[in-house]
Design a protein around this motif. Structure first.
Motif, PDB file in Angstrom:
ATOM      1  N   UNK A  19      -5.119  -2.559   5.122  1.00  0.00           N
ATOM      2  CA  UNK A  19      -5.110  -4.096   4.995  1.00  0.00           C
ATOM      3  C   UNK A  19      -5.601  -4.606   3.427  1.00  0.00           C
ATOM      4  N   UNK A  20      -5.070  -5.488   3.084  1.00  0.00           N
ATOM      5  CA  UNK A  20      -5.174  -5.974   1.666  1.00  0.00           C
ATOM      6  C   UNK A  20      -6.508  -6.370   1.280  1.00  0.00           C
ATOM      7  N   UNK A  21      -7.151  -5.917   0.303  1.00  0.00           N
ATOM      8  CA  UNK A  21      -8.157  -6.075  -0.413  1.00  0.00           C
ATOM      9  C   UNK A  21      -9.343  -5.484   0.330  1.00  0.00           C
ATOM     10  N   UNK A  22      -9.189  -4.487   1.397  1.00  0.00           N
ATOM     11  CA  UNK A  22     -10.178  -3.894   2.164  1.00  0.00           C
ATOM     12  C   UNK A  22     -10.585  -2.882   1.390  1.00  0.00           C
ATOM     13  N   UNK A  48     -12.731   3.916   0.778  1.00  0.00           N
ATOM     14  CA  UNK A  48     -11.615   3.211  -0.213  1.00  0.00           C
ATOM     15  C   UNK A  48     -12.637   2.461  -1.247  1.00  0.00           C
ATOM     16  N   UNK A  49     -12.175   2.510  -2.553  1.00  0.00           N
ATOM     17  CA  UNK A  49     -13.073   2.007  -3.717  1.00  0.00           C
ATOM     18  C   UNK A  49     -12.368   0.626  -3.552  1.00  0.00           C
ATOM     19  N   UNK A  50     -13.120  -0.504  -3.785  1.00  0.00           N
ATOM     20  CA  UNK A  50     -12.604  -1.787  -4.347  1.00  0.00           C
ATOM     21  C   UNK A  50     -11.870  -1.630  -5.596  1.00  0.00           C
ATOM     22  N   UNK A  51     -10.886  -2.531  -5.724  1.00  0.00           N
ATOM     23  CA  UNK A  51     -10.087  -2.790  -6.911  1.00  0.00           C
ATOM     24  C   UNK A  51     -10.341  -4.015  -7.535  1.00  0.00           C
ATOM     25  N   UNK A  52     -10.706  -4.293  -8.671  1.00  0.00           N
ATOM     26  CA  UNK A  52     -11.130  -5.719  -9.052  1.00  0.00           C
ATOM     27  C   UNK A  52      -9.788  -6.385  -9.321  1.00  0.00           C
ATOM     28  N   UNK A 140     -18.642 -11.093  -4.772  1.00  0.00           N
ATOM     29  CA  UNK A 140     -19.572 -10.255  -4.257  1.00  0.00           C
ATOM     30  C   UNK A 140     -19.054  -8.781  -4.582  1.00  0.00           C
ATOM     31  N   UNK A 141     -17.794  -8.614  -5.066  1.00  0.00           N
ATOM     32  CA  UNK A 141     -17.236  -7.061  -5.307  1.00  0.00           C
ATOM     33  C   UNK A 141     -17.188  -6.947  -6.911  1.00  0.00           C
ATOM     34  N   UNK A 142     -17.561  -7.864  -7.536  1.00  0.00           N
ATOM     35  CA  UNK A 142     -17.659  -8.147  -9.250  1.00  0.00           C
ATOM     36  C   UNK A 142     -16.163  -8.448  -9.629  1.00  0.00           C
ATOM     37  N   UNK A 143     -15.170  -8.882  -8.754  1.00  0.00           N
ATOM     38  CA  UNK A 143     -13.884  -9.220  -9.159  1.00  0.00           C
ATOM     39  C   UNK A 143     -14.125 -10.632 -10.003  1.00  0.00           C
ATOM     40  N   UNK A 144     -13.437 -10.863 -10.938  1.00  0.00           N
ATOM     41  CA  UNK A 144     -13.403 -11.738 -11.818  1.00  0.00           C
ATOM     42  C   UNK A 144     -12.124 -12.870 -11.794  1.00  0.00           C
ATOM     43  N   UNK A 145     -12.455 -14.058 -11.985  1.00  0.00           N
ATOM     44  CA  UNK A 145     -11.156 -14.940 -11.938  1.00  0.00           C
ATOM     45  C   UNK A 145     -10.275 -14.885 -12.646  1.00  0.00           C
TER      46      UNK A 145
END
Length: 168
Positions: A19-22, A48-52, A140-145
């Motif tokens: 699933x996308x962004x899982x 599965x490790x988060x991708x920023x 919350x996943x430390x993704x940036x805009x």
């Protein structure tokens, strides 16, 4: 499973699409069949490790905002593609790309941490054109805009504007 299993010298590989962004724990059950024989069922467990991924963001004139206008505040809608950590989105993050001077910004969360009202007051007349540079706001996943985009985020602030209808 996104690709068929391929085996060579006792090692089998298979492609799996999730699933996308899982991110987090995942598993799937499988058996291997070769020459008419089927193995016992087994379970593959994955972490599965988060991708920023950058968080898309738009800034638009708020529905009902007159343009041009002589009234303050001037309102914009800031929409993030996914919920952010609201405390990381501050007025210091906003850049004024227009000609109006001495802009003071305020930000109000709609409550979902995705949609915000950005209000501007100005001490001088001209255009008010807010933007948000990349990498300033996180979730919350430390993704940036990503840098903000817009189809209509420029408002002309002028003295004594009359007979103006709302731009939607």
């Amino acid at each position: 499973v996104s690709t068929a299993c391929a085996c060579s010298v006792g090692v089998c590989t298979v492609g799996v699409t999730g699933v996308s962004n899982y991110n987090g724990a995942a598993s799937f059950n499988f058996t291997v069949t070769e020459n008419g024989l089927t193995s016992n069922a087994a379970t593959a467990t994955l972490s599965i490790t988060a991708v920023n991924d950058p968080i898309a963001v738009t800034i638009e004139q708020k529905a009902g905002q007159n343009d041009p206008t002589s009234s303050l505040p001037i309102n914009f809608t800031v929409t993030f593609a996914s919920a952010i950590t609201a405390a990381t989105f501050t007025t210091a993050d906003i850049t004024q790309d227009g000609t109006a001077g001495s802009i003071t910004w305020s930000i109000t969360d709609s409550g979902d941490q995705r949609i915000f009202t950005l209000a501007a007051t100005a001490a001088g007349y001209g255009t008010i054109v807010p933007s948000l540079a990349a990498d300033l706001v996180t979730n919350s996943l430390s993704d940036r805009n990503a840098a903000s985009t817009s189809s209509d985020h420029s408002i002309n602030y002028a003295a004594n504007v009359t007979g103006v209808t709302a731009s939607i």
